[in-house]
Design a protein around this motif. Structure first.
Motif, PDB file in Angstrom:
ATOM      1  N   PHE A   1     -19.101  -5.887   9.511  1.00  0.00           N
ATOM      2  CA  PHE A   1     -18.615  -5.471   8.323  1.00  0.00           C
ATOM      3  C   PHE A   1     -18.124  -6.189   7.320  1.00  0.00           C
ATOM      4  O   PHE A   1     -19.072  -5.517   5.861  1.00  0.00           O
ATOM      5  N   ILE A   2     -18.203  -7.269   7.211  1.00  0.00           N
ATOM      6  CA  ILE A   2     -17.814  -8.286   6.032  1.00  0.00           C
ATOM      7  C   ILE A   2     -18.947  -8.716   5.564  1.00  0.00           C
ATOM      8  O   ILE A   2     -19.659  -9.128   4.284  1.00  0.00           O
ATOM      9  N   GLU A   3     -19.779  -9.263   6.511  1.00  0.00           N
ATOM     10  CA  GLU A   3     -21.400  -9.033   5.609  1.00  0.00           C
ATOM     11  C   GLU A   3     -22.138  -8.150   5.116  1.00  0.00           C
ATOM     12  O   GLU A   3     -23.230  -8.214   4.045  1.00  0.00           O
ATOM     13  N   HIS A   4     -21.966  -6.920   5.397  1.00  0.00           N
ATOM     14  CA  HIS A   4     -22.716  -6.031   4.728  1.00  0.00           C
ATOM     15  C   HIS A   4     -21.670  -5.498   3.020  1.00  0.00           C
ATOM     16  O   HIS A   4     -22.374  -5.539   2.257  1.00  0.00           O
ATOM     17  N   LEU A   5     -20.697  -6.321   3.419  1.00  0.00           N
ATOM     18  CA  LEU A   5     -19.610  -5.992   1.946  1.00  0.00           C
ATOM     19  C   LEU A   5     -20.287  -7.044   0.701  1.00  0.00           C
ATOM     20  O   LEU A   5     -20.799  -7.281  -0.033  1.00  0.00           O
ATOM     21  N   LEU A   6     -20.875  -8.530   2.011  1.00  0.00           N
ATOM     22  CA  LEU A   6     -21.537 -10.050   1.380  1.00  0.00           C
ATOM     23  C   LEU A   6     -22.876  -8.939   0.454  1.00  0.00           C
ATOM     24  O   LEU A   6     -23.196  -9.461  -0.755  1.00  0.00           O
ATOM     25  N   LEU A   7     -23.730  -8.253   1.082  1.00  0.00           N
ATOM     26  CA  LEU A   7     -25.047  -7.963   0.460  1.00  0.00           C
ATOM     27  C   LEU A   7     -24.771  -6.976  -0.503  1.00  0.00           C
ATOM     28  O   LEU A   7     -25.512  -6.992  -0.963  1.00  0.00           O
TER      29      LEU A   7
END
Length: 189
Positions: free
Chosen positions: A171-177
């Motif tokens: 989820f956090i990686e997707h937000l960063l993406l």
């Protein structure tokens, strides 16, 4: 010890008590003892428990804002502020920002009974929205990121773990993406 050092020592002592015993068990006498100052010395800096809680929250927010400022000095691409917001919110627990985020979350969750204690947080939230929306991202993407971060953070602050560790990291990686998205949807999409 300087006045600033004493103030920080008191704040750190209060954080120890909150982490080990909970916000409900926070007393000025215990904080003074933990900080190694007299109760009068504590009262000089924080004349009430509410003032101490407000001071703790302000300190945590300052650490968080400093993290974002340092982040955007090194990251000059669109979405830098949003990435700093995400990374600062979900810093590793052993980092300075991570420790302060944990304290701030306990304070925010516990201060719900007295909304006036949240004034520093509310004031900064009003400053963060323009910073986020003027970050080079589409405004709706920026707001979506902000409220997704805040939602997960608040759930965790309240002790709700809506995601397992793997899904939380995804989820956090997707937000960063999302902060690096080249596409900018139109308002009519």
């Amino acid at each position: 010890m300087s006045q600033i050092d004493t103030r920080i020592a008191i704040i750190m002592a209060a954080e120890v008590i909150i982490k080990t015993q909970g916000l409900a068990k926070l007393t000025l006498s215990q904080v003074a003892k933990e900080a190694g100052v007299s109760k009068g010395g504590l009262l000089y800096h924080f004349p009430s428990k509410e003032a101490l809680i407000q001071g703790m929250l302000e300190y945590s927010l300052n650490v968080f804002e400093d993290f974002i400022e340092k982040h955007i000095k090194h990251d000059k691409e669109n979405g830098a502020w949003a990435r700093g917001y995400i990374k600062g919110t979900f810093s590793p627990k052993n980092s300075v920002t991570g420790k302060e985020a944990a304290s701030a979350s306990a304070l925010v969750a516990g201060s719900g009974l007295n909304p006036s204690l949240l004034k520093p947080y509310i004031d900064l939230q009003q400053e963060w929205i323009p910073s986020l929306c003027n970050d080079g991202l589409d405004e709706m993407t920026a707001l979506l990121i902000r409220f997704a971060v805040d939602g997960l953070w608040l759930n965790e602050a309240l002790g709700i773990k809506p995601l397992n560790s793997k899904d939380r990291n995804r989820f956090i990686e997707h937000l960063l993406l999302m902060t690096r998205s080249k596409e900018t949807p139109s308002a009519s999409d």
